[in-house]
Design a protein around this motif. Structure first.
Motif, PDB file in Angstrom:
ATOM      1  N   ALA A 194      14.765 -31.137  43.074  1.00 33.74           N
ATOM      2  CA  ALA A 194      15.634 -30.799  44.206  1.00 33.74           C
ATOM      3  C   ALA A 194      16.359 -32.014  44.765  1.00 33.74           C
ATOM      4  O   ALA A 194      16.930 -31.950  45.850  1.00 33.74           O
ATOM      5  N   ASP A 198      23.620 -30.179  45.525  1.00 31.12           N
ATOM      6  CA  ASP A 198      23.879 -28.750  45.353  1.00 31.12           C
ATOM      7  C   ASP A 198      24.324 -28.384  43.946  1.00 31.12           C
ATOM      8  O   ASP A 198      24.063 -27.279  43.466  1.00 31.12           O
ATOM      9  N   LYS A 203      18.264 -27.404  40.560  1.00 35.00           N
ATOM     10  CA  LYS A 203      18.147 -26.199  41.391  1.00 35.00           C
ATOM     11  C   LYS A 203      17.980 -24.961  40.510  1.00 35.00           C
ATOM     12  O   LYS A 203      17.231 -24.041  40.831  1.00 35.00           O
ATOM     13  N   VAL A 206      14.458 -24.714  39.302  1.00 37.77           N
ATOM     14  CA  VAL A 206      13.565 -24.218  40.355  1.00 37.77           C
ATOM     15  C   VAL A 206      13.671 -22.703  40.479  1.00 37.77           C
ATOM     16  O   VAL A 206      12.661 -21.994  40.578  1.00 37.77           O
ATOM     17  N   ASN A 207      14.896 -22.176  40.454  1.00 43.21           N
ATOM     18  CA  ASN A 207      15.092 -20.730  40.581  1.00 43.21           C
ATOM     19  C   ASN A 207      14.450 -19.970  39.430  1.00 43.21           C
ATOM     20  O   ASN A 207      13.821 -18.913  39.625  1.00 43.21           O
ATOM     21  N   VAL A 210      10.650 -20.108  39.953  1.00 41.92           N
ATOM     22  CA  VAL A 210      10.196 -19.181  40.995  1.00 41.92           C
ATOM     23  C   VAL A 210      10.127 -17.756  40.449  1.00 41.92           C
ATOM     24  O   VAL A 210       9.164 -17.017  40.695  1.00 41.92           O
ATOM     25  N   SER A 237      11.854 -26.718  51.292  1.00 42.28           N
ATOM     26  CA  SER A 237      13.271 -26.542  50.980  1.00 42.28           C
ATOM     27  C   SER A 237      13.573 -25.233  50.269  1.00 42.28           C
ATOM     28  O   SER A 237      14.728 -24.818  50.207  1.00 42.28           O
ATOM     29  N   ASN A 238      12.566 -24.575  49.725  1.00 45.13           N
ATOM     30  CA  ASN A 238      12.779 -23.329  48.982  1.00 45.13           C
ATOM     31  C   ASN A 238      11.763 -22.289  49.435  1.00 45.13           C
ATOM     32  O   ASN A 238      10.587 -22.365  49.054  1.00 45.13           O
ATOM     33  N   LEU A 241       9.665 -20.669  46.760  1.00 39.36           N
ATOM     34  CA  LEU A 241       8.657 -21.555  46.176  1.00 39.36           C
ATOM     35  C   LEU A 241       7.450 -21.687  47.101  1.00 39.36           C
ATOM     36  O   LEU A 241       6.301 -21.596  46.660  1.00 39.36           O
TER      37      LEU A 241
END
Length: 623
Positions: A194, A198, A203, A206-207, A210, A237-238, A241
């Motif tokens: 992270a 952006d 990112k 991570v998605n 998850v 931050s997520n 997560l």
């Protein structure tokens, strides 16, 4: 006997499989694994099995039906976890997790509704605290309980998950997750996913992670590892997560005694020994390392690195020996320790303070400063003796203001004071970090706090010496005030590990103290550095000359004395004191070189050392 049989077995099987793999005929059996004839292949395998059976029969051992290692029993894994050095809170957390998993499975087996078992966990702590080792053992435990079929561990970092082009990250991340199914995916420094902004592909990783953590919750355990602060921020931050990783294991730094315990185990494993005197020194060293640790402390890695240094020192020593015995090869000595780690600087001996105080006495002038420091030392030692005898002691603060003109020895005295504090056990290192406004203040919002914090980190267990500290007290919108606020907070939070000395002109330092209400309360000591008189300035010049083996003739000495007396009477506002003397000495040496350089081929040895009145006069003209 058993070991010999297993060695024979391994050698035999390795030979057979090597021959098969390289399509070479075995010495006792010819097989072609590349045969396209299925029947031929089956016959070859039958012959191979027959040959292996014959080997086991000949060696008098039973051939195992399954070549895979039998899984550990839950109690065996727990026993291995208990053997780990330290980690008492982690062991309790694992115990609680395993009990929960076991009960929920029992409920399900009896037809009762059970809580969904989410195995995803955050491993928070510094490097070398055993996170990977614990993860492997937990995987074995999950396998032993039947929660995960394999219980294997797949260790990855950002580079294994994130690609540099569109579409590549999804492919890499899913491939890694597929490999970890029925086991554990261990992501080291997970917060780095992270940290790219952006538009960073981290990112995306991570998605995907998850999503798969939810879909594969019955077949996958994801362990996210890294520094505590960064991991806490990463999870916050997520939301997706953080909701899936509700369990956190906090890995504390190993204490000095735990580091020593690990060191002794590593010594034994590598077949080295050391006597009790050496072990005592190593205990002091590891306690010191623990006391001065920062947020990047290496823990177990520090132990391994220390042993490597000792082994290298031992090798260097033994290389000089003619006859090296078995015992010599195994033994690490005090000499090896002293040659590889700074043990002499760490261990405080009774005469160490005396040595530093003697250096203080050798300073020219500064009589009031010397007496001030001696009084402070007596106060510290008295308090330490009271504490030893169970009497109440008021906590001392050692932050100080050094007031005076430039060149009056403020920085030199700060270094002496650091060594005194180290000798008395007040500071573990006693080093001095020197900064001014430019080393603390940045030009943009938020950067000053970060810049100042880094300097403070460097000064931990020593002294932060801020020259011309009043320059930090700018206007209401000046970033210098942010630096002051950051320093003030650390002065309170780390009063046992940090001493701050703020230095500068006397009148301006008074203005500095009045600029912030918190400053006066935190600086307990004020040291007034007076300007040197004429005789002291001359003594300083003589010291410079003596160190570089120069001699003043009688006329030069008189000329310098007269000059220093005259300069002192002028009472110049920005007179440089010792710096002025050093500058004059350097210019005098240069003028001496110019004088003798014209006849350098005929110069005698004594001529190279003598400074004349002519040299001094020419130097004074350059000031």
């Amino acid at each position: 006997m058993g070991c010999r049989l297993m060695d024979n077995k391994n050698r035999f099987l390795s030979s057979v499989y090597y021959d098969l793999y390289h399509k070479k005929p075995s010495r006792r059996l010819e097989v072609n694994v590349q045969s396209k004839d299925n029947r031929s292949s089956e016959n070859s395998l039958e012959e191979l099995n027959s040959l292996i059976d014959e080997f086991y029969k000949k060696e008098g051992i039973n051939r195992p039906e399954n070549e895979e290692t039998a899984p550990f029993k839950p109690e065996e894994v727990r026993a291995e976890i208990e053997k780990l050095v330290g980690l008492s809170n982690i062991k309790e957390d694992i115990e609680a997790l395993m009990d929960f998993v076991k009960i929920q499975r029992l409920r399900q087996e009896h037809g009762l509704s059970g809580s969904n078992i989410s195995l995803h966990t955050a491993f928070l702590g510094n490097p070398g605290t055993g996170k990977t080792t614990v993860a492997r053992l937990v995987g074995e435990y999950f396998k032993a309980l039947g929660v995960l079929k394999k219980g294997h561990i797949v260790e990855v970092s950002r580079a294994d998950l994130v690609a540099e082009y569109v579409g590549g990250t999804a492919m890499k991340t899913n491939k890694v997750i597929d490999k970890a199914l029925d086991g554990i995916l261990f992501i080291d420094e997970a917060y780095s996913l992270a940290e790219g902004g952006d538009n960073d592909f981290g990112k995306e990783a991570v998605n995907i992670l998850v999503d798969r953590m939810e879909k594969e919750r019955n077949r996958l355990a994801v362990f996210l590892a890294g520094y505590t602060d960064k991991m806490e921020a990463f999870l916050r931050s997520n939301p997706g997560l953080s909701s899936r990783v509700s369990r956190k294991f906090y890995f504390k730094d190993y204490t000095g005694s735990e580091l020593l315990q690990m060191f002794e185990m590593l010594l034994e494993k590598n077949q080295y020994t050391m006597d009790e005197e050496c072990l005592k020194k190593m205990e002091q060293y590891f306690n010191y390392l623990y006391d001065i640790r920062d947020e990047h402390f290496g823990n177990g890695r520090v132990v391994r690195n220390t042993l490597e240094k000792l082994i290298k020192a031992q090798s260097d020593r033994l290389a000089e020996e003619e006859n090296v015995t078995y015992d010599m090869l195994k033994t690490i000595t005090v000499e090896d320790i002293e040659n590889s780690i700074p043990i002499k600087d760490i261990i405080v001996t009774p005469n160490k303070l005396d040595s530093v105080m003697k250096e203080l006495d050798e300073f020219i002038g500064l009589n009031n400063i010397k007496e001030h420091i001696k009084s402070l030392v007596n106060l510290i030692r008295t308090n330490q003796k009271r504490e030893e005898m169970g009497l109440p002691v008021k906590q001392l603060s050692y932050h100080a203001i050094f007031c005076g003109s430039p060149g009056t020895g403020k920085t030199s005295i700060a270094r002496i004071l650091g060594r005194i504090y180290q000798s008395l056990g007040i500071l573990k290192k006693g080093h001095v970090i020197e900064v001014d406004r430019s080393g603390l203040v940045a030009g943009y919002v938020g950067q000053t706090e970060e810049k100042t914090s880094k300097i403070l980190d460097q000064a931990m267990d020593g002294i932060l010496f801020i020259d011309e500290a009043y320059a930090l007290a700018g206007g209401s919108n000046d970033f210098g005030r942010n630096a002051i606020d950051t320093i003030l907070k650390r002065m309170d939070d780390c009063r046992d590990r940090l001493v701050v000395i703020a230095a500068g002109y006397t009148d301006r330092m008074k203005t500095f103290l009045n600029s912030n209400p918190g400053l006066k309360d935190r600086f307990s000591w004020v040291f007034e550095f007076e300007d040197y008189d004429g005789n002291e300035l001359f003594e300083i010049f003589l010291n410079f000359a003596k160190k570089q083996q120069y001699i003043l003739n009688e006329e030069a000495a008189k000329q310098l004395k007269d000059h220093f007396e005259a300069v002192v009477k002028l009472k110049l506002e920005h007179f440089g004191n010792g710096r002025y003397v050093r500058n004059l000495f350097e210019k005098t040496v240069m003028q001496q070189s110019n004088r003798i350089g014209e006849n350098i081929d005929f110069v005698k040895k004594e001529d190279l050392s003598i400074i004349t009145a002519e040299d001094v006069a020419n130097a004074l003209m350059l000031l």
